[in-house]
Design a protein around this motif. Sequence first.
Motif, PDB file in Angstrom:
ATOM      1  N   ASP B 285       8.958   6.101   5.096  1.00  0.00           N
ATOM      2  CA  ASP B 285       8.702   6.386   3.681  1.00  0.00           C
ATOM      3  C   ASP B 285       8.747   7.884   3.388  1.00  0.00           C
ATOM      4  N   VAL B 286       9.086   8.223   2.145  1.00  0.00           N
ATOM      5  CA  VAL B 286       8.861   9.599   1.687  1.00  0.00           C
ATOM      6  C   VAL B 286       8.126   9.538   0.347  1.00  0.00           C
ATOM      7  N   PRO B 287       7.211  10.502   0.102  1.00  0.00           N
ATOM      8  CA  PRO B 287       6.420  10.484  -1.134  1.00  0.00           C
ATOM      9  C   PRO B 287       7.280  10.847  -2.339  1.00  0.00           C
ATOM     10  N   PRO B 288       6.802  10.555  -3.556  1.00  0.00           N
ATOM     11  CA  PRO B 288       7.539  10.893  -4.759  1.00  0.00           C
ATOM     12  C   PRO B 288       7.865  12.379  -4.837  1.00  0.00           C
ATOM     13  N   ASP B 289       8.949  12.689  -5.541  1.00  0.00           N
ATOM     14  CA  ASP B 289       9.366  14.078  -5.810  1.00  0.00           C
ATOM     15  C   ASP B 289       9.596  14.892  -4.549  1.00  0.00           C
ATOM     16  N   SER B 290      10.044  14.241  -3.490  1.00  0.00           N
ATOM     17  CA  SER B 290      10.358  14.970  -2.259  1.00  0.00           C
ATOM     18  C   SER B 290      11.806  15.432  -2.265  1.00  0.00           C
ATOM     19  N   SER B 291      12.047  16.539  -1.537  1.00  0.00           N
ATOM     20  CA  SER B 291      13.402  16.905  -1.136  1.00  0.00           C
ATOM     21  C   SER B 291      13.505  16.637   0.352  1.00  0.00           C
ATOM     22  N   VAL B 292      14.463  15.834   0.753  1.00  0.00           N
ATOM     23  CA  VAL B 292      14.618  15.478   2.162  1.00  0.00           C
ATOM     24  C   VAL B 292      15.974  15.991   2.627  1.00  0.00           C
ATOM     25  N   TYR B 293      15.971  16.988   3.510  1.00  0.00           N
ATOM     26  CA  TYR B 293      17.231  17.580   3.948  1.00  0.00           C
ATOM     27  C   TYR B 293      17.251  17.759   5.445  1.00  0.00           C
ATOM     28  N   ASN B 294      18.407  17.591   6.032  1.00  0.00           N
ATOM     29  CA  ASN B 294      18.646  18.059   7.386  1.00  0.00           C
ATOM     30  C   ASN B 294      18.860  19.561   7.361  1.00  0.00           C
ATOM     31  N   THR B 295      18.385  20.224   8.423  1.00  0.00           N
ATOM     32  CA  THR B 295      18.952  21.539   8.662  1.00  0.00           C
ATOM     33  C   THR B 295      20.346  21.265   9.198  1.00  0.00           C
ATOM     34  N   GLN B 296      21.358  21.502   8.394  1.00  0.00           N
ATOM     35  CA  GLN B 296      22.714  21.241   8.861  1.00  0.00           C
ATOM     36  C   GLN B 296      22.998  22.145  10.048  1.00  0.00           C
ATOM     37  N   PRO B 297      23.612  21.613  11.093  1.00  0.00           N
ATOM     38  CA  PRO B 297      23.972  22.469  12.214  1.00  0.00           C
ATOM     39  C   PRO B 297      24.909  23.571  11.719  1.00  0.00           C
ATOM     40  N   ARG B 298      24.606  24.830  12.091  1.00  0.00           N
ATOM     41  CA  ARG B 298      25.530  25.898  11.709  1.00  0.00           C
ATOM     42  C   ARG B 298      26.733  25.800  12.635  1.00  0.00           C
ATOM     43  N   PRO B 299      27.909  25.523  12.088  1.00  0.00           N
ATOM     44  CA  PRO B 299      29.064  25.336  12.967  1.00  0.00           C
ATOM     45  C   PRO B 299      29.447  26.646  13.654  1.00  0.00           C
ATOM     46  N   MET B 300      29.990  26.527  14.863  1.00  0.00           N
ATOM     47  CA  MET B 300      30.492  27.689  15.579  1.00  0.00           C
ATOM     48  C   MET B 300      31.887  28.026  15.075  1.00  0.00           C
ATOM     49  N   ILE B 301      32.137  29.302  14.878  1.00  0.00           N
ATOM     50  CA  ILE B 301      33.450  29.739  14.412  1.00  0.00           C
ATOM     51  C   ILE B 301      34.024  30.701  15.435  1.00  0.00           C
ATOM     52  N   THR B 302      35.156  30.338  16.024  1.00  0.00           N
ATOM     53  CA  THR B 302      35.814  31.195  17.010  1.00  0.00           C
ATOM     54  C   THR B 302      37.275  31.337  16.620  1.00  0.00           C
ATOM     55  N   LYS B 303      37.985  32.213  17.341  1.00  0.00           N
ATOM     56  CA  LYS B 303      39.431  32.229  17.157  1.00  0.00           C
ATOM     57  C   LYS B 303      39.986  30.921  17.689  1.00  0.00           C
ATOM     58  N   LYS B 304      41.036  30.423  17.076  1.00  0.00           N
ATOM     59  CA  LYS B 304      41.607  29.130  17.430  1.00  0.00           C
ATOM     60  C   LYS B 304      41.926  29.072  18.925  1.00  0.00           C
ATOM     61  N   GLY B 305      41.616  27.929  19.555  1.00  0.00           N
ATOM     62  CA  GLY B 305      41.972  27.739  20.952  1.00  0.00           C
ATOM     63  C   GLY B 305      40.867  28.098  21.933  1.00  0.00           C
ATOM     64  N   MET B 306      39.745  28.620  21.427  1.00  0.00           N
ATOM     65  CA  MET B 306      38.670  29.033  22.330  1.00  0.00           C
ATOM     66  C   MET B 306      37.746  27.884  22.699  1.00  0.00           C
ATOM     67  N   LEU B 307      37.773  26.793  21.953  1.00  0.00           N
ATOM     68  CA  LEU B 307      36.898  25.662  22.233  1.00  0.00           C
ATOM     69  C   LEU B 307      37.731  24.389  22.364  1.00  0.00           C
ATOM     70  N   GLY B 308      37.225  23.458  23.170  1.00  0.00           N
ATOM     71  CA  GLY B 308      37.859  22.154  23.244  1.00  0.00           C
ATOM     72  C   GLY B 308      37.580  21.363  21.979  1.00  0.00           C
ATOM     73  N   PRO B 309      38.321  20.300  21.766  1.00  0.00           N
ATOM     74  CA  PRO B 309      38.217  19.553  20.522  1.00  0.00           C
ATOM     75  C   PRO B 309      36.885  18.830  20.333  1.00  0.00           C
ATOM     76  N   ASP B 310      36.050  18.725  21.367  1.00  0.00           N
ATOM     77  CA  ASP B 310      34.749  18.105  21.146  1.00  0.00           C
ATOM     78  C   ASP B 310      33.670  19.158  20.955  1.00  0.00           C
ATOM     79  N   GLY B 311      34.044  20.420  20.854  1.00  0.00           N
ATOM     80  CA  GLY B 311      33.073  21.456  20.548  1.00  0.00           C
ATOM     81  C   GLY B 311      32.437  22.073  21.786  1.00  0.00           C
ATOM     82  N   HIS B 312      32.847  21.650  22.965  1.00  0.00           N
ATOM     83  CA  HIS B 312      32.358  22.280  24.184  1.00  0.00           C
ATOM     84  C   HIS B 312      33.437  23.233  24.691  1.00  0.00           C
ATOM     85  N   ASP B 313      33.092  24.029  25.697  1.00  0.00           N
ATOM     86  CA  ASP B 313      34.087  24.959  26.211  1.00  0.00           C
ATOM     87  C   ASP B 313      35.315  24.201  26.717  1.00  0.00           C
ATOM     88  N   ALA B 314      36.485  24.704  26.349  1.00  0.00           N
ATOM     89  CA  ALA B 314      37.723  24.015  26.724  1.00  0.00           C
ATOM     90  C   ALA B 314      37.965  24.128  28.234  1.00  0.00           C
TER      91      ALA B 314
END
Lengths: 314, 314, 314
Positions: B285-314
Amino acid sequence: MDLNERIDKVLPKVVDHLSECQNCKLGTNTKKGLNLAGQRAVWRIVDDLVSIVFPGCHGNEPVGEEGLPSFLQNKLKTIAAELADQAERAFEYQCREVYCIDCTECRDRAEDAVAYLVESLPGVQTILHEDVQAAYEGDPAAKSSMEIIMSYPGIVAIVTHRIAHLLYSKNVPLIPRIMTEYAHSKTGIDIHPGATIGSGFFIDHGTGVVIGETTVIGKRVKLYQGVTLGALSFPKDEEGNPVKGVKRHPNVEDGVTIYAEATILGDVTLGAGSEIGGNVWLTHDVPPDSSVYNTQPRPMITKKGMLGPDGHDA
Amino acid sequence: MDLNERIDKVLPKVVDHLSECQNCKLGTNTKKGLNLAGQRAVWRIVDDLVSIVFPGCHGNEPVGEEGLPSFLQNKLKTIAAELADQAERAFEYQCREVYCIDCTECRDRAEDAVAYLVESLPGVQTILHEDVQAAYEGDPAAKSSMEIIMSYPGIVAIVTHRIAHLLYSKNVPLIPRIMTEYAHSKTGIDIHPGATIGSGFFIDHGTGVVIGETTVIGKRVKLYQGVTLGALSFPKDEEGNPVKGVKRHPNVEDGVTIYAEATILGDVTLGAGSEIGGNVWLTHDVPPDSSVYNTQPRPMITKKGMLGPDGHDA
Amino acid sequence: MDLNERIDKVLPKVVDHLSECQNCKLGTNTKKGLNLAGQRAVWRIVDDLVSIVFPGCHGNEPVGEEGLPSFLQNKLKTIAAELADQAERAFEYQCREVYCIDCTECRDRAEDAVAYLVESLPGVQTILHEDVQAAYEGDPAAKSSMEIIMSYPGIVAIVTHRIAHLLYSKNVPLIPRIMTEYAHSKTGIDIHPGATIGSGFFIDHGTGVVIGETTVIGKRVKLYQGVTLGALSFPKDEEGNPVKGVKRHPNVEDGVTIYAEATILGDVTLGAGSEIGGNVWLTHDVPPDSSVYNTQPRPMITKKGMLGPDGHDA
């Protein structure tokens, strides 16, 4: 009392109530009232226009003995007449609702939009061929160009969008959105007719894609299923109604790929050549040639029954 | 051996095997057997009912010279007769399958459900006008009420749901679910006919929305694409089959907004006026007048090709 | 200048440009050119084949006075003749495009595929009955088997897939994919005809499901909406085009359940009996009888207005 008697008894009251809305006009389309073409009449025009740019692919049979030029000529004349009629009625509706009583320019504006559409079709077809090529190069499951044209939902969405966008750019009311929602219904891909989309555009799988009204997309962009190019929030006027027409959706530069279920919100820019990973949630600019990825949560693996269904201890 | 000979040779065995299932009855609908209306007959009724509450909007043409009252009267009489026939056959099917041999009440129950539906249509139309108004106020891309009625998938889903729910509440078998799955097919919005939904309801974009059977939704609720109001788990009987009819879906109070792809599971309550952010996963449950948010994961930004397609080191 | 004059003036140039593409052949299907059956002709075959395995369920009316065996026999003969014609033309298209000028085996290959399909229908029907049973046992909202057959999108998707997969296994070009994309359009469930799927398969809700070409699925597998069984990446040839036909999708063993929006990518194996939680992102093998869950992020709950819409401080 049998059904006929019961229905006859309540019918006058029900019909009266439902008819009153002729006055409130909301959702009641009569010949002497709004006089708009119905939804299905617009759908038929879309089917005909698709048969102009991909002749013989989406109906029952190939173009027959009459040959392609005769087929195209006859179709185009029929479409032009019908669409001009539909567009005129849509302009008249808007005219009455919004800014005048008597519409002097409605027919001219309708004919102008239709002539513009017809003249633009060769260019549209050329761009669509680049879209098909992009699909062939972008999908290892694609066996041939005809397979793409005859079966891929991304093609249905983009051909419909490119046609609807021409009418949107001529300010034709109602019809462009009915057209793109027809494609949305068939494909699960929701592209607002206002979006600007460059050539070589490919959406793979497509279900759940949303592309908002003020989105601007460059050339050779590739999207997967579930990608949202949406608004983060929007301003409201004093009466609390959303202000229409404000730029509020992303700019996606040339050569960007966006993987499944990524969400890009707001008037932000994805720099040329960037890759946006699956499930990424992004609300700010990224420079060209970036890789943008979430560290995917490493899922917990236990023997069955050790965890509750929400992933916490049972 | 040509095709005809080959087919003729295998046909008796194939037809025998396929015909046997007349006995097993599973998925074989003959006039002398189950005698149910087919799926498309139910779809046609839905189309006709939609043309009662939004006359002339979803067909080819506006309501013609006969005028709105005659149009409504004729449509309603046709619908009533056809739907009573369909409902009677559905009750007879259920009767044979579940609790009796000879159905004495089937016709009465069918006529009762149809009369209830017809009497309820004015009220349904009034509520639908509030739904249209909610869409206009909730979407900056909406240009006019007619655009919403003629093109928005959320309207197709809610008009179909409101009609199907009336028949569901009268325990008509089969037909309500065929109706809502017809809308699901057209819109990607899956609302079970059992769900209870208040006025001023707006679903934007809509693809991927799931609203379960025992969901209860208040007034002026707004959902975006991909929202699930689902079950967390469900009890099974001694034979391992799920127990039917248990309350297992959320309660969404007045004025709640739920953003794209949020998942709310189980018999939980979202208090009035709350906002649930995109991608939130919520099982309490959440009480009335709530804001319910995820802290969205801050995505990693690198030069292209530095990470594998699943987000781990290539 | 009225519309007719304007259209007449531009028509020759437009028609010329659009006709030229008869040479480029891309997306132009004429009787004297590609001579393929159109998309809708294939859809009609699908509808007819569905009426063989679930007679009288998806049309307007139950099978009539002629009785089930006559109905089946007539339908099968019509389908066989039409499908053989369509398949022959598809083989001829492939033959011309890919490996020859004159097709000597096209008719034989078409008839062989059709005979194989007809002979396989009894077995397909038996497996589909197990699929229906799995839906009944897997969904507390399912009231009866007929409700499942007449309304569930998962049934539309799997019946179409099982038919299309037979033709895919006989290397019929174009037609299998048109068939499964027809189901995708109706259900939001995208199953490539190449996927191998065991009996007792159930997809609940279904919108957004993607099952790739080289996926292998065992018996009694259950998926929810939005599940992706996709490719992680794919090799390209020297020209940068994707290499076709490489095994690149998951293996899902018997008795696995995959909850909503989970994403499984690559040629990985989900061991028998495992449960994969909602939203899980998985790119490696898991052993049999595993529970795989994300720790769902605990959402932040504040009074409304305390957080910005992306979940960071406003």
